[in-house]
Design a protein around this motif. Sequence first.
Motif, short mmCIF file in Angstrom:
data_model
loop_
_atom_site.label_atom_id
_atom_site.label_comp_id
_atom_site.label_asym_id
_atom_site.label_seq_id
_atom_site.Cartn_x
_atom_site.Cartn_y
_atom_site.Cartn_z
N ARG A 719 0.83 -1.21 0.00
CA ARG A 719 0.00 0.00 0.00
C ARG A 719 0.87 1.26 0.00
O ARG A 719 0.58 2.23 -0.71
CB ARG A 719 -0.94 0.01 1.22
N LEU A 720 1.96 1.23 0.76
CA LEU A 720 2.83 2.40 0.86
C LEU A 720 3.50 2.70 -0.48
O LEU A 720 3.57 3.86 -0.91
CB LEU A 720 3.89 2.16 1.95
N ILE A 721 3.98 1.66 -1.16
CA ILE A 721 4.64 1.87 -2.46
C ILE A 721 3.64 2.42 -3.46
O ILE A 721 3.98 3.29 -4.28
CB ILE A 721 5.26 0.56 -2.96
N SER A 722 2.41 1.95 -3.40
CA SER A 722 1.38 2.46 -4.30
C SER A 722 1.17 3.96 -4.09
O SER A 722 1.05 4.73 -5.06
CB SER A 722 0.07 1.70 -4.07
N ASP A 756 6.55 -2.59 10.37
CA ASP A 756 5.92 -1.27 10.38
C ASP A 756 6.85 -0.22 11.00
O ASP A 756 6.84 0.95 10.59
CB ASP A 756 4.61 -1.33 11.17
N THR A 757 7.62 -0.63 11.98
CA THR A 757 8.53 0.32 12.64
C THR A 757 9.53 0.89 11.64
O THR A 757 9.79 2.11 11.60
CB THR A 757 9.29 -0.37 13.78
N TRP A 758 10.10 0.02 10.82
CA TRP A 758 11.07 0.49 9.81
C TRP A 758 10.38 1.41 8.81
O TRP A 758 10.88 2.50 8.51
CB TRP A 758 11.68 -0.73 9.10
N LEU A 759 9.23 1.01 8.28
CA LEU A 759 8.55 1.82 7.28
C LEU A 759 8.13 3.19 7.85
O LEU A 759 8.24 4.22 7.18
CB LEU A 759 7.31 1.09 6.77
N GLN A 760 7.65 3.18 9.11
CA GLN A 760 7.25 4.44 9.73
C GLN A 760 8.44 5.38 9.89
O GLN A 760 8.33 6.60 9.70
CB GLN A 760 6.58 4.19 11.08
N SER A 761 9.61 4.83 10.24
CA SER A 761 10.80 5.68 10.41
C SER A 761 11.23 6.29 9.07
O SER A 761 11.67 7.44 9.02
CB SER A 761 11.95 4.86 11.02
N VAL A 762 11.08 5.52 7.98
CA VAL A 762 11.43 6.06 6.65
C VAL A 762 10.51 7.22 6.31
O VAL A 762 10.96 8.28 5.84
CB VAL A 762 11.32 4.95 5.58
N SER A 790 0.83 8.50 6.37
CA SER A 790 0.69 8.00 7.75
C SER A 790 -0.51 7.09 7.89
O SER A 790 -0.53 6.16 8.72
CB SER A 790 0.58 9.17 8.73
N GLY A 791 -1.52 7.34 7.07
CA GLY A 791 -2.74 6.54 7.15
C GLY A 791 -2.54 5.09 6.76
O GLY A 791 -3.36 4.23 7.11
N VAL A 792 -1.47 4.80 6.04
CA VAL A 792 -1.17 3.41 5.66
C VAL A 792 -1.03 2.53 6.88
O VAL A 792 -1.36 1.34 6.85
CB VAL A 792 0.11 3.37 4.80
N PHE A 793 -0.56 3.12 7.99
CA PHE A 793 -0.26 2.31 9.17
C PHE A 793 -1.45 2.23 10.13
O PHE A 793 -1.32 1.61 11.19
CB PHE A 793 0.95 2.91 9.90
N GLN A 794 -2.59 2.89 9.80
CA GLN A 794 -3.73 2.89 10.71
C GLN A 794 -4.51 1.58 10.58
O GLN A 794 -4.66 1.08 9.46
CB GLN A 794 -4.64 4.07 10.39
#
Length: 794
Positions: A719-722, A756-762, A790-794
């Motif tokens: 979802r994030l890459i999209s 998720d921790t890694w992706l959120q830090s990026v 940020s919504g990707v992680f909700q």
Amino acid sequence: MINISRLNEVLAEYKQDFIDKQWKNEKYKWEAVKCFQDNWDINTANFSEMLAHSIAKTENLLASMNYLPAAMIKSFASQAPEEVRAMFMHLYDERRDVYERIDAFKTESAVLLEKFGKGAKQHYQKENAISTYLWLRYPDTYYIYKYAEVSAVANELESSYTFKSGAYASNIRNSLLLYNELCEELQKDQELKQLLASQVTPSCYSDPELRTLTIDVGFYISRKIKEPKQVNEDLWFPKNYSPEITSEQWGALLNDKEVFTTGSFEIMRRLKDYGGMASCTQLSVKYGENLHFYLNGSVALARRIKEKTNCPILDDEENSRYWPILYIGREADKSDAGSYIWKLRDELSQALDTIDLSQVQLYAKVADSVVHGYWWLNANPKIWSFSDIAIGDVQSYTLYNDNGNKRRIFQNFLDVKAGDYLIGYESNPVKKVVALGKFVAEQDGEKVCFEKVEGLASPIDYQMVKSCPELEKMEYFINPQGSLFKLTKGEYDFILDLIREENPILSENRATPYTKVDFLNEVYMAEDQYEMLAAVLQNKKNVILQGPPGVGKTFAAKRLAYSIMEEKDENRIEFVQFHQSYSYEDFMMGYKPVNDGFELKYGIFYRFCQKAANQPEKDFFFIIDEINRGNLSRIFGELLMLLERDYRGTKATLAYNGLTFSVPQNVFIIGMMNTADRSLAMMDYALRRRFSFFELKPGFDSVGFVQYQHALHDEVFDRLISIIKELNSEIVLDNSLGKGFCIGHSYFCGQSACTDTWLQSVIQYEVLPMLNEYWFDDPNRLQKWDNLLSGVFQ
């Protein structure tokens, strides 16, 4: 700073000698200045006649046994008066830097020498003569510069100024500073000023600033310390011991084959040939064999003499009680090589003089089945240069000069054999060891032929070699007249060690194979893009990878090099990052501070090109990160032309060391440029047209990245890459940004497992801060993308 106490000691001696010795011999210096001042007129109609009258009383200031600059400049003034007049006008232009003026005069006189010199190379105008002209014209400002003299003064007075052979610019500037400091101290000495005033006559320059007196004090110091220093007899030991063997008894022992073996005679002949005293180290370097041959051989000989004569021995340690039968000794000082100096006992030395040692082997035989010779070959850079010879090229050297006369030390040319090794040295003004070579054919009656094996990335200064006591008996140092000089194996090996300290041999790494497939697996680029990039680099030889942050420019550059080399060989890749303070001196060469002085240092690109030139069959890659952050004209200098594909291999003479230089055909340059950095100016057009520019784009749709994404098998990542791809589409359409500001794929690479921790830090610490810079004036848009990401992680 200078040592004032030591200066006062010297001045006390100088004042004692001044009237009776010094003034009597050196008065002509003050007369030379007066004569010049009385006659000099730069605008006179008959310039050559005026110049001759002006320097009529310079005597040996402008002439010595093999160096006649006065005769040369007068001759050229008569043949080209306006050219020489212009040279002096420029030299006396005080608005310009002093070294720049001296260097220009030297260069212009070299042109006249080629035009009118008729081969009289020893008469060229060097810094010593040119500084003399400056002193004659401005005697209250300048001094005569002579390298050996000013170096001696600096050493004797423990000055903080240093002088390096060949470092002309820093030497001249440092000499002015040193002599200014010395002059200030002389001006405080009222007794000295009164002595000078008492001797000055109307034919002399009054020397109000004491500059000429400073020159004379420097001359006095240099001659004083050049006088042979007698070794303190109290240093020789043992003191109260003698073997009580007369010269006649030594003569009988020399004829006793049980006492003096072949090895014993070899030690004796070599010691005699060296001057009667030497260290084991000096003998080993000069004549071969290891140190123990001389040490143990001497002790064994002394034991046999003890057994034969029952002479008294020293009551000391086991070995120390025997060698004094043959020698007296002293500890080596810092100017010697080795630990101890041995000196033949007078009686033994006298006995050796009565026998024929000519049949005794002077130089040790080489143990190899193939015996090689070793040579020192001089190149006169005004005629030819080792730098002009490519690695593997064969160069011939004639046995006869242009006039048909035999070369000096003609026998050396006759003794050369195929397979012999050579040290390549370039004489004045370079004065450096610059190459290694090998003779490929012995003389055929007309010439010998040699091959250049290696060019030195860091040439070795003459003074470094000359200062080694192990080499003091080298043929070239004893009589430097000629071009080809013999080296012993020990001397060759010693010089080679000096070379390898600065020019280590590259280690033979077991390189891992690397192919195009490996590149495409690691660098997320389409295959057709890779093919195009590789072709552009191989064709142009210089390419800049440009693109937005995070597309993996640095990562791709190194792997591009691997793929073209077809192996991972770090020895053939160099990496540097430009910045605003980076300069030509860092990149190519320049003078750097060393112990309060300056020394010529070779830059990273110069050394890399020399390394590449030594392996012409292999490709080398020089990678420059942030290439547009440096002052490119300042960094590249004259390399702008040499970088071009069509000018690869073209030679240009470098200002700093006088050597010729070219960028080899096998050197490829890869630069990286971040297109999203608005603080950087456009690249200099002259440099821009010498590079091809290849744009790297985010590789989210590449085969490699898609495979990497599938391997992670993470819905949040997908979802994030999209969303990142949607973000890039908006950035491209933004008129104030464009494709050069997209988010690169490398921010999301390098993980074997996704969290998720890694992706959120990026997102939080890399992507959003960048967007904040992009849209600092559009908070609504910034908030929109913050919410989406940020919504990707909700």
